[in-house]
Design an enzyme around this catalytic site. Structure first.
Site, PDB file in Angstrom:
ATOM      1  CB  SER A   1     -22.628  16.987  20.887  1.00 58.74           C
ATOM      2  OG  SER A   1     -21.737  17.592  20.707  1.00 58.74           O
TER       3      SER A   1
ATOM      4  CE1 TYR B   1     -21.483  11.914  21.596  1.00 61.49           C
ATOM      5  CE2 TYR B   1     -20.597  13.520  19.656  1.00 61.49           C
ATOM      6  CZ  TYR B   1     -21.059  12.928  21.318  1.00 61.49           C
ATOM      7  OH  TYR B   1     -21.076  13.903  22.278  1.00 61.49           O
TER       8      TYR B   1
END
Length: 268
Positions: free
Chosen positions: A144, A157
């Protein structure tokens, strides 16, 4: 897509989102696909869709909760029993959580670590020996853009994805001389079910609307990742605007980035 002709790919998190899109884009050229996720009913529906698109495609489905180590080991054993040789591993499965760390649910945080880090690392370790014997193979880890920054409200995350990108870069250096391409796909916001799950009772659609031009479709994100693997790139950010923005941000002194993140966190 010539690079992928005749490949056998294993895709985790294949029941929806980017995982399902990887399967759709590979279906016309691959020899076989192994689709792995918890929701077997969705995998069955995807298999039917893919076989309508490409009747000669070999599609296997395997239901597993990849947060559980024993289930990952059983998956590798199942592949061995069926003599299914994987030459393209797509570690796509991932979980998110949006909100302050002090109010997070530990079970959810633990599952995120187990899937984003544990499953990706363990599956790669389990399948790599046979991939090395094949002489030419590839690994695509879905990371990501969050991996480049410590994001407030997505602290764990972004930390797990920082691990994914770092591991990918290191393995790309280690494995390139052995014929294995390793790539990190680092998308920004992509309209999938991710934020439906990650956001704690909030409207995911509204989140994407605030992101404006940096949002890319699942089709674009997947195509960018597959192109990067074929070109033996260690990492790629889909979307020109986002890629340029990340490149600029990474050369800015971190104390400036930290202040920007503080301001940004107040809007989330």
């Amino acid at each position: 897509m010539k690079f992928y002709e005749g490949c056998t790919a294993l895709i985790t998190g294949a029941s929806s989102g980017l995982g399902a899109e990887f399967a759709r884009q590979l279906a016309p050229v691959a020899r076989g696909l192994v689709l792995v996720a918890r929701r077997e009913d969705r995998l069955e529906a995807l298999r039917e869709e893919l076989l309508e698109l490409q009747p000669s495609l070999q599609v296997e489905i395997y239901g597993a909760d990849l947060a559980v180590e024993e289930q990952r080991t059983r998956l590798a054993g199942w592949l061995g029993e069926r003599a299914i040789g994987i030459d393209f591993l797509i570690n796509n499965a991932g979980l998110g959580d949006h909100g302050h760390f002090d109010s997070s649910d530990w079970g959810r945080v633990r599952a995120m670590i187990d899937v984003n880090i544990g499953a990706l690392t363990h599956l790669t370790h389990l399948l790599l020996p046979s991939m090395l014997r094949s002489g030419r193979a590839a690994i695509l880890n879905v990371s990501s853009v969050a991996s480049f920054f410590p994001l407030p409200n997505m602290a764990v995350y972004s930390a797990t994805k920082a691990y994914v990108t770092s591991l990918t870069e290191a393995l790309a250096i280690e494995l390139r001389p052995k014929g294995i391409t390793v790539t990190a796909l680092c998308p920004g916001p992509v309209p999938t079910e991710f934020f439906d799950v990650a956001r704690r009772g909030e409207d995911a659609t509204a989140h994407y609307e605030t992101m404006g031009p940096v949002v890319v479709t699942p089709a674009v994100a997947v195509r960018t990742g597959l192109d990067a693997v074929a070109r033996d790139r260690a990492r790629v950010v889909p979307g020109l605007l986002l890629a340029v923005s990340v490149g600029v941000a990474l050369v800015v002194p971190f104390f400036v980035t930290r202040e920007i993140l503080r301001l940004f966190s107040k809007k989330l």
